[in-house]
Design a protein around this motif. Structure first.
Motif, short mmCIF file in Angstrom:
data_model
loop_
_atom_site.label_atom_id
_atom_site.label_comp_id
_atom_site.label_asym_id
_atom_site.label_seq_id
_atom_site.Cartn_x
_atom_site.Cartn_y
_atom_site.Cartn_z
N UNK A 1 0.78 -1.35 0.07
CA UNK A 1 -0.18 -0.16 0.02
C UNK A 1 0.81 1.17 -0.01
N UNK A 2 0.24 2.52 -0.20
CA UNK A 2 0.91 3.69 -0.46
C UNK A 2 1.25 4.13 1.15
N UNK A 3 2.34 4.95 1.12
CA UNK A 3 2.77 5.24 2.37
C UNK A 3 2.06 6.99 2.58
N UNK A 4 1.88 7.28 3.80
CA UNK A 4 1.68 8.68 4.02
C UNK A 4 2.38 9.05 5.46
N UNK A 5 2.41 10.42 5.62
CA UNK A 5 3.08 10.67 6.93
C UNK A 5 1.97 11.66 7.78
N UNK A 6 2.17 11.65 8.94
CA UNK A 6 1.42 12.45 9.81
C UNK A 6 2.12 12.83 11.00
N UNK A 7 1.85 14.40 11.20
CA UNK A 7 2.61 14.73 12.33
C UNK A 7 1.96 14.04 13.74
N UNK A 8 3.09 13.99 14.67
CA UNK A 8 2.59 13.36 16.02
C UNK A 8 2.21 14.46 16.88
N UNK A 9 1.32 14.98 16.67
CA UNK A 9 0.40 16.18 17.32
C UNK A 9 -1.03 15.87 17.63
N UNK A 10 -1.67 16.46 18.51
CA UNK A 10 -2.94 16.24 18.99
C UNK A 10 -3.94 16.28 17.94
N UNK A 11 -3.77 17.19 16.95
CA UNK A 11 -4.81 17.52 15.73
C UNK A 11 -4.86 16.40 15.09
N UNK A 12 -3.68 15.81 14.98
CA UNK A 12 -3.53 14.87 13.66
C UNK A 12 -3.59 13.41 14.47
N UNK A 13 -3.31 13.18 15.65
CA UNK A 13 -3.36 11.86 16.40
C UNK A 13 -3.77 12.14 17.62
N UNK A 14 -5.17 12.38 17.86
CA UNK A 14 -5.95 12.43 19.32
C UNK A 14 -5.74 11.51 20.23
N UNK A 15 -5.56 10.03 19.74
CA UNK A 15 -5.37 9.35 20.73
C UNK A 15 -4.36 8.19 20.26
N UNK A 16 -3.70 7.65 21.17
CA UNK A 16 -3.07 6.53 21.05
C UNK A 16 -2.54 5.86 22.47
N UNK A 17 -2.26 4.44 22.19
CA UNK A 17 -1.94 3.77 23.44
C UNK A 17 -1.28 2.56 22.82
N UNK A 18 -0.79 1.59 23.66
CA UNK A 18 0.06 0.34 23.05
C UNK A 18 -0.61 -0.60 22.30
N UNK A 19 -1.97 -0.14 21.91
CA UNK A 19 -2.39 -1.24 20.79
C UNK A 19 -2.97 -0.38 19.67
N UNK A 20 -2.96 0.75 19.45
CA UNK A 20 -3.27 1.56 18.25
C UNK A 20 -3.04 2.95 18.42
N UNK A 21 -2.94 3.47 17.02
CA UNK A 21 -2.95 5.04 16.74
C UNK A 21 -4.28 5.26 15.99
N UNK A 22 -4.73 6.51 16.67
CA UNK A 22 -6.04 7.00 16.00
C UNK A 22 -5.68 8.17 15.35
N UNK A 23 -6.03 8.29 14.04
CA UNK A 23 -5.59 9.36 13.14
C UNK A 23 -6.98 10.40 12.69
N UNK A 24 -6.85 11.74 12.77
CA UNK A 24 -7.93 12.36 12.30
C UNK A 24 -8.17 12.36 10.94
N UNK A 25 -9.25 12.08 10.40
CA UNK A 25 -9.59 11.78 8.95
C UNK A 25 -8.78 12.87 7.97
N UNK A 26 -8.74 14.25 8.24
CA UNK A 26 -8.12 15.03 7.37
C UNK A 26 -6.62 14.83 7.24
N UNK A 27 -5.99 14.32 8.16
CA UNK A 27 -4.61 13.86 8.08
C UNK A 27 -4.43 12.60 7.41
N UNK A 28 -5.46 11.69 7.17
CA UNK A 28 -5.32 10.35 6.53
C UNK A 28 -5.92 10.14 5.21
N UNK A 29 -6.49 11.13 4.60
CA UNK A 29 -7.12 11.16 3.30
C UNK A 29 -6.10 10.78 2.00
N UNK A 30 -6.65 10.20 1.31
CA UNK A 30 -5.71 9.60 0.23
C UNK A 30 -5.58 10.65 -0.73
#
Length: 168
Positions: free
Chosen positions: A138-167
């Motif tokens: 699959x394609x690769x994309x980059x996301x800044x590790x900031x609260x507006x882009x990654x509002x949640x994360x823990x040892x099991x997953x990263x949650x990414x805001x839709x605007x930062x994950x758009x194709x």
């Protein structure tokens, strides 16, 4: 995860003729290395360590007697077990803890897997590999590790805001 090796520095070359090496640091400076005496499952035992004044360090290891041996170590990553690292404060993370985590959108859609954490000077950036399609990576994309882009994360997953994950 507790025993996963974490890279703290890399040997970038020899320094002088006595077996010292130059280090590129990935942590919070020379002090982040001082707490450890052995690296790479005790294959390298630290004898001396000093700041090089340029953001790196100069080190000598008991197993490296001369420049020839030091030159052979160029490119070697210096690792310690994850369990040997100090506990983190709320909101802090080790890069090794993020690599390999699945990434999902805020809607729960699978986006891929975190394959790298880079820092180009303005903060950490996550590299996410999208799932394979028809056997092709699959394609690769980059996301800044900031609260507006990654509002949640823990040892099991990263949650990414839709605007930062758009194709693209």
């Amino acid at each position: 995860m507790a025993d996963r090796p974490v890279t703290l520095a890399a040997i970038v070359g020899a320094h002088g003729v006595g077996g010292e090496v130059r280090l590129k640091l990935f942590g919070e400076g020379v002090d982040s290395l001082r707490r450890f005496r052995a690296f790479n499952a005790s294959a390298l035992t630290l004898k001396k360590l000093r700041d090089d004044g340029k953001g790196g360090a100069i080190a000598s290891f008991a197993e490296v007697p001369d420049r020839t041996a030091a030159e052979k170590l160029r490119g070697t990553a210096l690792t310690v077990p994850r369990s040997a690292l100090p506990p983190l404060e709320e909101g802090e993370y080790y890069h090794a803890d993020l690599i390999g985590l699945p990434a999902v959108s805020t809607d729960g859609e699978a986006l891929g897997t975190c394959i790298a954490v880079d820092n180009f000077g303005a903060g950490d950036v996550l590299e996410i590999q999208r799932p394979s399609v028809d056997g092709k990576p699959g394609k690769k994309f980059m996301v800044p590790m900031r609260a507006e882009a990654v509002p949640e994360w823990d040892h099991a997953r990263l949650v990414i805001t839709a605007a930062f994950a758009a194709e693209d």
